[in-house]
Design an enzyme around this catalytic site. Sequence first.
Site, PDB file in Angstrom:
ATOM      1  N   ASP A  68       0.838  -1.199   0.000  1.00 42.83           N
ATOM      2  CA  ASP A  68       0.000   0.000   0.000  1.00 42.83           C
ATOM      3  C   ASP A  68       0.879   1.259   0.000  1.00 42.83           C
ATOM      4  OD1 ASP A  68      -2.306   1.621   0.395  1.00 42.83           O
ATOM      5  OD2 ASP A  68      -1.928   1.622   2.561  1.00 42.83           O
ATOM      6  N   ASP A 116      -0.351   5.000   1.099  1.00 45.28           N
ATOM      7  CA  ASP A 116      -0.563   5.972   2.179  1.00 45.28           C
ATOM      8  C   ASP A 116      -0.409   5.350   3.556  1.00 45.28           C
ATOM      9  OD1 ASP A 116      -1.029   8.057   0.416  1.00 45.28           O
ATOM     10  OD2 ASP A 116      -3.115   7.481   0.167  1.00 45.28           O
TER      11      ASP A 116
END
Lengths: 172, 172
Positions: free
Chosen positions: A6, A8
């Site tokens: 991922d 963020d």
Amino acid sequence: MRIAIDMDEVLADPTSKFIKLYNRDYGVPLDTILDPGNEIYHHVPEHANNKWYDYINEKGFFRDLPVIEGSIEALKKLQEKHEIYIVSAAVEFRNSLEDKMDWLAEHFPFISWKNIVFCGDKIIRADVLIDDRSKNFEGFEGRKLLFSSPHNMLITDYERVDNWQQVLDKLL
Amino acid sequence: MRIAIDMDEVLADPTSKFIKLYNRDYGVPLDTILDPGNEIYHHVPEHANNKWYDYINEKGFFRDLPVIEGSIEALKKLQEKHEIYIVSAAVEFRNSLEDKMDWLAEHFPFISWKNIVFCGDKIIRADVLIDDRSKNFEGFEGRKLLFSSPHNMLITDYERVDNWQQVLDKLL
């Protein structure tokens, strides 16, 4: 082994940018530390609760986010042994797409465009998914590593990693 | 059942846009019909062979592409019974991302952002993948439907669909 990662709060740090913007607009102290289980919008004046949504939709918000400590070196090391994919739920925010591409090109130039996925639901096939949002683990069949972030500190259902050194210890 | 659907030459028609631009710049006839197995750049003057790459990187190229015949109605019907995801290898072209989002919002507003994937390699989990590029079937574990397009007419290794009616006949 294919590892999906991922963006963020795992590679990029939007929280410190939020705090900077809230501070500019509402005088929230820059040293805000989020309580476990809380999101950034739990720590600002009530009338500014939804302001994060305005910030995140602004062009440029994602372009200059700080890099999470140790992530660049960790991805370089992981890439020597594994297939690395960046998988971000970026299409929720149309204006974030170019910023995220440019941010990755700046900080992770060793990641090919072929290894980038911008999606909504993370309907990917991989052996490992490293993510700070447990909702992204729904339907994922591989090993799930919950990357620690203030908002997920009360969640106990998943294997947890607190930083990139811990990821390397587990996957190398 | 989860059905993943490619964009270019399956939902959107970049070829006719290429022809329009080549015609504007090089006087290539607007009624160009591609020979089986050929790409658009096989049909233009040699010195313009790589021009398609310039066109495709121009902002706006993907914003006003024609919609492939029957695709809107077909996706509405498929969505009544199945989980539909749009999966486009859009991150190869950074400038295409916003155009593709806006194009989908205009023509396929019934597709949620959660059901959009912009990627490089199509490392997705789905039961069916409808695509005009056989390279995207590599590593895909579900049913592969090759959507006919001039450039793939010589390929015989895959189950083929010539139009959206044939897709409906197979999947409904």
